[in-house]
Design a protein around this motif. Structure first.
Motif, PDB file in Angstrom:
ATOM      1  N   PHE A  85       0.728  -1.347  -0.102  1.00  0.00           N
ATOM      2  CA  PHE A  85       0.027   0.031   0.021  1.00  0.00           C
ATOM      3  C   PHE A  85       0.787   1.225   0.211  1.00  0.00           C
ATOM      4  O   PHE A  85       0.362   2.399   0.039  1.00  0.00           O
TER       5      PHE A  85
ATOM      6  N   GLU B 104      -9.930  -0.785   4.733  1.00  0.00           N
ATOM      7  CA  GLU B 104     -10.307   0.022   3.586  1.00  0.00           C
ATOM      8  C   GLU B 104     -10.212  -0.533   2.323  1.00  0.00           C
ATOM      9  O   GLU B 104     -11.170  -0.949   1.421  1.00  0.00           O
ATOM     10  N   ARG B 105      -8.945  -0.695   1.946  1.00  0.00           N
ATOM     11  CA  ARG B 105      -8.521  -1.339   0.476  1.00  0.00           C
ATOM     12  C   ARG B 105      -8.953  -2.714   0.311  1.00  0.00           C
ATOM     13  O   ARG B 105      -9.155  -3.070  -0.758  1.00  0.00           O
ATOM     14  N   THR B 106      -9.385  -3.655   1.057  1.00  0.00           N
ATOM     15  CA  THR B 106      -9.739  -4.896   1.286  1.00  0.00           C
ATOM     16  C   THR B 106     -11.159  -5.069   1.394  1.00  0.00           C
ATOM     17  O   THR B 106     -11.743  -6.082   0.937  1.00  0.00           O
TER      18      THR B 106
ATOM     19  N   PRO C  32      -4.352   1.556   5.759  1.00  0.00           N
ATOM     20  CA  PRO C  32      -5.287   1.462   4.483  1.00  0.00           C
ATOM     21  C   PRO C  32      -5.724   0.024   4.351  1.00  0.00           C
ATOM     22  O   PRO C  32      -6.661  -0.187   3.411  1.00  0.00           O
TER      23      PRO C  32
ATOM     24  N   ASP D 166      -8.892   6.082   3.539  1.00  0.00           N
ATOM     25  CA  ASP D 166      -7.557   6.345   3.073  1.00  0.00           C
ATOM     26  C   ASP D 166      -6.661   6.176   4.152  1.00  0.00           C
ATOM     27  O   ASP D 166      -5.408   6.490   3.842  1.00  0.00           O
TER      28      ASP D 166
END
Lengths: 420, 420
Positions: free
Chosen positions: A238, B202-204, B199, B382
């Motif tokens: 990330f 959120e990103r997964t 992060p 983010d």
């Protein structure tokens, strides 16, 4: 009696000491910035020495100063030898002065031996080589070859707020005995003695460097912009880490550029990091790359390589990259015939020498555009220059002057002449 | 009628908004630094809400605040849930407050449903987690487990020049309705809800992180010292370039440390260069390395690797290297039984979750020394935290509170109870 001209080493050392007293700094260096009162005092001292020996004194519109010893054929373009008298604000006593005073010693030694040369010989002291007070440096030699904007410079102000045009006029007026001469007179050759400003000669134990050219220089400023993030909570996948991108690109360049080409120079001298916190992945990393090479094609190719590696690294690390060229100076090549003359002079004098390329700029780089030119380097202690600790051994000073004398005689068509 | 307790999401969102108004900043964040007037105001607000629901209010000598809802067996050590109310100077409204108010919502939801639990449940709001005004952070939880030097802290002054002891006394006095309690009372378990501050969730797209431990951290400051030299005149073999040494070492570490171990973190967040000039090879380059790993052995091994690579690089580039450890925090492991309880709670609620290791410190790291502990992470936009832009979606806030409620019921031995 016929005397072969001979360098008077004690006199040359004394002259160097005398000039070092003009603008002397407490730490043993000099502050004799271009067109300052101290610069004027050094020009006056040189002019007085010239008058005492009966040499001619000339200056042109940009205050380049010429000390002339006439030859048997005054119609021939003179041989020019010399360097500059201005210094950095905390400069050393040899950068510039050594070349100017070695050249003056050549004139004096010829005078001592009553030698008549075919060509006239002139000591040149170029205006504002250093560029520390008024930018750019090498103003005098640039203007001499038609590359400088003399009119445009007039209204420029120095770092001390003083107007260039005013300081130039005051400098010219301070030497009323000098004959005014149009700028850029015809010259048959130029030879400049200078300290190496690098470590090669000293560390290899060679007293004379025969300079075959001056490296070209390109300065790049490169910024990688990513995303600031927590050092602990942000896994590798990330991260958009501009530091990782910068390190990756520079490491790759360090592995390939200099090791592959002994003439290449690549230096990262500055790096700034934002926000600069131990536990924050940076948002932006900016650094400079100083690239040098004596061949224009290689210089451009290394620049392209730097930009390409930065792009590759920026893609790998998912960051943006911005590259900007901040400075660009083409390489200069010196004249092979003059290089050979210096080489022959060293052989005749039984002085060991090596050929090298200058990593720093010099007035000779510009004069080479209008006349066959080369330079003679002497070692300086630890390669240190632009520093009050600058030092050259008396032996090396003498050797440099001897090689300059021998070379100058070859160029000027020296004729031994008994005066009595 | 028998009601299973239920998170009142609109109420929880309103509470978060109400607390965000205490020490609100124009940019939508909060400045509610430890023991400040605004911190006291937040504590007062929580106490008033507690009084309105009939909960007990306690504080200890370091101003840790506890809101207690009694269980059927008051002799049993309580279940602790909560976080902190203090913030960074330009902090977000969720860091700390989310965990404290989610815990308070658990108490309210139990009250709404007239549930009687076997164990008492206490909301803990730990003093000075952030450490931005008074250092170190996590003072309250450290002191609670006997790891903090409360007496030594008294005469410390904050970044605003105010004495810690004075601000602590004023904070304690501002809540006279709180019962004073000896520090470090017996606790059966501790569960803390917190934003991830990274992060991954959120990103997964996973709403709940079950935190199995906290990474250990080591900070190194590394200096390479070489020799400043001219970028143009100094060939590779004469360079003692600390920048080349630093780049070489860091590049090698970046290639091996993080790619080889997904749990490892290695960050170079600061670098300073002397003398920092485009055309001067640096004399000194200093940088920081932030190393994190959940396993103590691996953390030490990476530190050794960093030092070893720096030594190799210093020898290769003929420069000196100096490494200094600036910070050292051992990893913490959370309790497997609590982790499993949270996991089961997520399954019962049909909420997807993933296990992860916290990259940031939390009060839970200290409480884990005296009681079975784990944490529940919710995603933040983010991964941004310690920033006024910190944001958590209402859905994720509700999910986090639901998982906390379900887990707390398991820990407290919840018994459904009809009151009428």
């Amino acid at each position: 009696m016929n005397a072969y001209p001979k360098i008077n080493a004690p006199r040359l050392l004394q002259r160097i000491a005398d000039f070092a007293a003009v603008g002397a700094t407490p730490a043993g260096g000099v502050n004799r910035q271009a067109l300052s009162a101290d610069d004027r005092a050094a020009r006056r001292l040189l002019a007085e020495l010239a008058v005492a020996r009966g040499f001619g004194i000339y200056q042109d519109a940009v205050a380049n100063l010429f000390i002339r010893r006439g030859g048997s054929d005054p119609s021939l373009p003179p041989v020019l030898i010399g360097s500059h008298l201005d210094s950095q604000p905390t400069g050393g006593r040899f950068d510039g002065a050594l070349g100017t005073l070695s050249a003056f010693e050549v004139l004096e030694s010829l005078e001592d031996a009553d030698v008549v040369t075919e060509r006239s010989i002139e000591v040149a002291s170029w205006t504002n080589e250093e560029g520390s007070r008024f930018s750019p440096g090498c103003m005098g030699s640039m203007a001499f070859v038609g590359a400088g904007d003399i009119l445009g410079w007039q209204d420029m102000h120095g770092v001390d707020g003083v107007r260039f045009g005013d300081e130039l006029a005051a400098t010219l007026n301070a030497l009323p005995e000098a004959v005014t001469r149009p700028i850029g007179h015809s010259v048959s050759a130029f030879v400049e003695v200078h300290i190496e400003q690098g470590p090669v000669l000293e560390r290899t134990g060679v007293p004379i460097g025969i300079v075959t050219g001056v490296q070209g220089t390109k300065w790049l400023e490169i910024s990688f912009t990513g995303e600031a993030a927590h050092a602990g909570t942000t896994p590798l996948e990330f991260r958009r880490d501009p530091m990782a991108a910068a390190i990756g690109a520079i490491a790759r360049l360090q592995q390939v550029v200099m090791p592959a080409d002994p003439l290449a120079r690549l230096t990262v001298g500055r790096m700034t990091v934002e926000p600069s916190s131990v536990n924050v992945i940076p948002s932006k990393v900016t650094f400079t790359v100083d690239i040098r090479h004596p061949e224009e094609g290689m210089l451009s190719s290394i620049e392209a390589q730097v930009i390409a590696e930065c792009r590759v690294s920026s893609e790998r690390h998912m960051v943006d990259v911005h590259t900007e060229r901040r400075f660009d100076l083409a390489p200069g090549k010196f004249d092979k015939a003059i290089v050979d003359l210096i080489d022959n002079a060293c052989e005749r004098l039984n002085v060991s020498s090596m050929k090298l390329v200058s990593g720093a700029f010099h007035d000779a780089l510009f004069i080479a555009r209008v006349a066959p030119t080369a330079m003679i380097f002497v070692p300086c202690r630890d390669g240190i220059s632009h520093n009050e600790a600058e030092f050259v051994t008396p032996e090396n000073i003498e050797t440099g002057a001897k090689v300059l004398l021998e070379t100058t005689l070859s160029l000027a068509g020296g004729i031994m002449h008994t005066n009595g």
